[in-house]
Scaffold this motif. Structure first.
Motif, PDB file in Angstrom:
ATOM      1  N   ARG A  34      35.474  23.427  46.714  1.00 34.74           N
ATOM      2  CA  ARG A  34      36.598  23.576  47.639  1.00 34.74           C
ATOM      3  C   ARG A  34      37.177  24.996  47.597  1.00 34.74           C
ATOM      4  O   ARG A  34      37.459  25.601  48.640  1.00 34.74           O
ATOM      5  CB  ARG A  34      37.699  22.572  47.281  1.00 34.74           C
ATOM      6  N   THR A  35      37.351  25.521  46.380  1.00 43.01           N
ATOM      7  CA  THR A  35      37.984  26.830  46.233  1.00 43.01           C
ATOM      8  C   THR A  35      37.071  27.944  46.720  1.00 43.01           C
ATOM      9  O   THR A  35      37.526  28.878  47.389  1.00 43.01           O
ATOM     10  CB  THR A  35      38.374  27.061  44.762  1.00 43.01           C
ATOM     11  N   GLY A  36      35.782  27.841  46.392  1.00 42.55           N
ATOM     12  CA  GLY A  36      34.845  28.843  46.880  1.00 42.55           C
ATOM     13  C   GLY A  36      34.832  28.907  48.392  1.00 42.55           C
ATOM     14  O   GLY A  36      34.831  29.994  48.998  1.00 42.55           O
ATOM     15  N   GLY A  37      34.846  27.754  49.031  1.00 47.00           N
ATOM     16  CA  GLY A  37      34.885  27.714  50.491  1.00 47.00           C
ATOM     17  C   GLY A  37      36.174  28.259  51.049  1.00 47.00           C
ATOM     18  O   GLY A  37      36.176  28.976  52.059  1.00 47.00           O
ATOM     19  N   ALA A  38      37.294  27.947  50.388  1.00 50.24           N
ATOM     20  CA  ALA A  38      38.597  28.405  50.869  1.00 50.24           C
ATOM     21  C   ALA A  38      38.730  29.916  50.767  1.00 50.24           C
ATOM     22  O   ALA A  38      39.263  30.575  51.671  1.00 50.24           O
ATOM     23  CB  ALA A  38      39.708  27.715  50.081  1.00 50.24           C
ATOM     24  N   ILE A  39      38.237  30.501  49.661  1.00 45.47           N
ATOM     25  CA  ILE A  39      38.306  31.951  49.493  1.00 45.47           C
ATOM     26  C   ILE A  39      37.435  32.651  50.536  1.00 45.47           C
ATOM     27  O   ILE A  39      37.846  33.627  51.169  1.00 45.47           O
ATOM     28  CB  ILE A  39      37.887  32.342  48.065  1.00 45.47           C
ATOM     29  N   ALA A  40      36.225  32.139  50.730  1.00 45.35           N
ATOM     30  CA  ALA A  40      35.313  32.750  51.699  1.00 45.35           C
ATOM     31  C   ALA A  40      35.865  32.692  53.116  1.00 45.35           C
ATOM     32  O   ALA A  40      35.644  33.604  53.916  1.00 45.35           O
ATOM     33  CB  ALA A  40      33.951  32.064  51.635  1.00 45.35           C
ATOM     34  N   ALA A  41      36.601  31.628  53.434  1.00 46.74           N
ATOM     35  CA  ALA A  41      37.171  31.500  54.768  1.00 46.74           C
ATOM     36  C   ALA A  41      38.246  32.550  55.021  1.00 46.74           C
ATOM     37  O   ALA A  41      38.433  32.993  56.153  1.00 46.74           O
ATOM     38  CB  ALA A  41      37.748  30.096  54.950  1.00 46.74           C
ATOM     39  N   VAL A  42      38.948  32.957  53.972  1.00 51.95           N
ATOM     40  CA  VAL A  42      39.995  33.973  54.117  1.00 51.95           C
ATOM     41  C   VAL A  42      39.405  35.375  54.107  1.00 51.95           C
ATOM     42  O   VAL A  42      39.747  36.218  54.939  1.00 51.95           O
ATOM     43  CB  VAL A  42      41.045  33.826  52.990  1.00 51.95           C
ATOM     44  N   ASN A  43      38.523  35.638  53.133  1.00 57.05           N
ATOM     45  CA  ASN A  43      37.906  36.959  53.041  1.00 57.05           C
ATOM     46  C   ASN A  43      36.524  36.823  52.403  1.00 57.05           C
ATOM     47  O   ASN A  43      36.398  36.739  51.181  1.00 57.05           O
ATOM     48  CB  ASN A  43      38.764  37.916  52.210  1.00 57.05           C
ATOM     49  N   PRO A  44      35.477  36.813  53.209  1.00 52.52           N
ATOM     50  CA  PRO A  44      34.128  36.630  52.680  1.00 52.52           C
ATOM     51  C   PRO A  44      33.639  37.799  51.831  1.00 52.52           C
ATOM     52  O   PRO A  44      32.610  37.688  51.160  1.00 52.52           O
ATOM     53  CB  PRO A  44      33.267  36.463  53.936  1.00 52.52           C
ATOM     54  N   ASP A  45      34.357  38.918  51.830  1.00 54.55           N
ATOM     55  CA  ASP A  45      33.952  40.069  51.029  1.00 54.55           C
ATOM     56  C   ASP A  45      34.428  39.987  49.581  1.00 54.55           C
ATOM     57  O   ASP A  45      33.982  40.767  48.736  1.00 54.55           O
ATOM     58  CB  ASP A  45      34.475  41.365  51.652  1.00 54.55           C
ATOM     59  N   VAL A  46      35.360  39.085  49.288  1.00 50.07           N
ATOM     60  CA  VAL A  46      35.807  38.902  47.906  1.00 50.07           C
ATOM     61  C   VAL A  46      34.748  38.089  47.160  1.00 50.07           C
ATOM     62  O   VAL A  46      34.403  36.980  47.568  1.00 50.07           O
ATOM     63  CB  VAL A  46      37.170  38.181  47.855  1.00 50.07           C
ATOM     64  N   LEU A  47      34.240  38.631  46.073  1.00 50.10           N
ATOM     65  CA  LEU A  47      33.235  37.936  45.282  1.00 50.10           C
ATOM     66  C   LEU A  47      33.862  36.736  44.572  1.00 50.10           C
ATOM     67  O   LEU A  47      34.939  36.841  43.984  1.00 50.10           O
ATOM     68  CB  LEU A  47      32.620  38.883  44.251  1.00 50.10           C
ATOM     69  N   ARG A  48      33.177  35.612  44.617  1.00 47.00           N
ATOM     70  CA  ARG A  48      33.670  34.388  43.982  1.00 47.00           C
ATOM     71  C   ARG A  48      32.922  34.203  42.663  1.00 47.00           C
ATOM     72  O   ARG A  48      31.698  34.150  42.633  1.00 47.00           O
ATOM     73  CB  ARG A  48      33.453  33.196  44.910  1.00 47.00           C
ATOM     74  N   VAL A  49      33.684  34.095  41.577  1.00 44.98           N
ATOM     75  CA  VAL A  49      33.109  34.085  40.233  1.00 44.98           C
ATOM     76  C   VAL A  49      33.304  32.721  39.596  1.00 44.98           C
ATOM     77  O   VAL A  49      34.424  32.203  39.549  1.00 44.98           O
ATOM     78  CB  VAL A  49      33.767  35.176  39.360  1.00 44.98           C
ATOM     79  N   LEU A  50      32.219  32.136  39.109  1.00 48.45           N
ATOM     80  CA  LEU A  50      32.320  30.881  38.372  1.00 48.45           C
ATOM     81  C   LEU A  50      32.981  31.163  37.036  1.00 48.45           C
ATOM     82  O   LEU A  50      32.492  31.964  36.235  1.00 48.45           O
ATOM     83  CB  LEU A  50      30.937  30.278  38.139  1.00 48.45           C
ATOM     84  N   GLY A  51      34.119  30.490  36.796  1.00 48.81           N
ATOM     85  CA  GLY A  51      34.959  30.754  35.639  1.00 48.81           C
ATOM     86  C   GLY A  51      34.189  31.036  34.362  1.00 48.81           C
ATOM     87  O   GLY A  51      33.324  30.268  33.987  1.00 48.81           O
ATOM     88  N   GLY A  52      34.464  32.149  33.711  1.00 47.20           N
ATOM     89  CA  GLY A  52      33.704  32.603  32.556  1.00 47.20           C
ATOM     90  C   GLY A  52      33.462  31.513  31.533  1.00 47.20           C
ATOM     91  O   GLY A  52      34.397  31.021  30.906  1.00 47.20           O
TER      92      GLY A  52
END
Length: 305
Positions: A34-52
């Motif tokens: 859900r969060t990965g999709g939500a971030i990409a919908a706002v700004n697809p240029d922000v890299l989405r990182v799976l929590g360390g």
């Protein structure tokens, strides 16, 4: 500028995500999706990182793939503290990275927390920093040393069992390059020599009085990349957005990886920051709102022109 957003901190560490409330990892995977999709919908240029991940665990990562979570992130991150908490030697860092790279050959692997404390001696931290730099610079595309400041004893560390953990708990207060009283440790000079290639990871507490001094130190050291956090739980405090605005404005000159985590007590299945949320979409909405506020697509595009 925000270049990346991390979805939770150390989700496979029971001090940050309660496995008893999510034994099959389905809830965390749903949160990532859900969060990965939500971030990409706002700004697809922000890299989405799976929590360390901590511990570094390719089997857990395989479970994330099975549940589809990896389809919604761009980067996989690991954390490691072999001189303080992990049961493997510091020299094993290349092998640990290779394990994860083999499990996700299609994504870069960042080291978003690595460190060595001065709990035993300043010399241990100095060795740890130098050896970590030798092993990881040029090997991982992003490295973040934890941390700039020691955690003040009176603040307490975010762990599940606190003092019952013995020395494992007390080590949390000695991970900085600068002591809580503001005096530098010997490892600070060694870090300055690699600061342009090894970023910093520094948490800032709500209304953290160290913020301005931290920015001054980081600029003096030549730090370019910073990882920090915005707490979902803190977002319900009075004046939260004012504090978030001040924090992110102060950090605007760095390439920032912002970490979203910590469940508000009133929204968790249990009233604890490690609990899964009743409604994971509420977390996704928070993350999207923060990206829209601090890294909107239009602003990122203008900065690139």
């Amino acid at each position: 500028m925000i270049e990346a957003a991390m979805i939770w901190n150390e989700p496979n560490n029971k001090s940050h995500w309660d496995p008893l409330l999510d034994p099959e990892w389905t809830h965390y995977a749903d949160l990532v999706t859900r969060t990965g999709g939500a971030i990409a919908a706002v700004n697809p240029d922000v890299l989405r990182v799976l929590g360390g991940m901590s511990p570094i665990d390719p089997h857990w990562l395989g479970r994330m793939r099975e549940l589809g979570a990896l389809d919604h992130v761009d980067v996989v991150a690991v954390h490691g503290f072999p001189l303080d908490w992990n049961l493997w030697p510091i020299h094993a860092w290349p092998d640990k990275l290779a394990e994860i790279e083999a499990a996700v050959p299609d994504k870069p692997v960042w080291v978003t927390e690595v460190g060595a404390g001065s709990f035993g001696a300043d010399e241990v931290q100095l060795f740890g920093l130098k050896r970590t730099a030798e092993l990881l610079i040029g090997r991982a595309p992003r490295i973040y040393w934890y941390s700039l400041y020691d955690l003040p004893m009176e603040w307490g560390a975010t762990t599940r069992h606190r003092e019952a953990e013995g020395s494992s708990y007390y080590r949390h207060f000695h991970m900085g390059l600068i002591r809580a009283d503001g005096t530098p440790k010997p490892a600070l000079d060694a870090y300055a020599r690699v600061a342009d290639r090894m970023g910093l990871m520094q948490w800032f507490h709500f209304h953290d009085p160290r913020l301005d001094d931290a920015v001054a130190w980081m600029k003096r050291l030549g730090v370019r990349q910073l990882r920090t956090g915005l707490s979902w739980a803190d977002s319900f405090r009075e004046g939260a957005l004012d504090w978030f605005d001040r924090q992110m404005d102060a950090l605007a000159d760095f390439d920032v990886t912002v970490t979203f985590c910590f469940t508000p007590e009133h929204l968790g299945v249990e009233p604890h920051h490690t609990s899964r949320a009743h409604d994971p979409q509420a977390f996704a909405d928070f993350c999207a709102a923060m990206i829209d506020r601090y890294a909107p697509a239009r602003a990122q595009a203008a900065a690139a022109e």
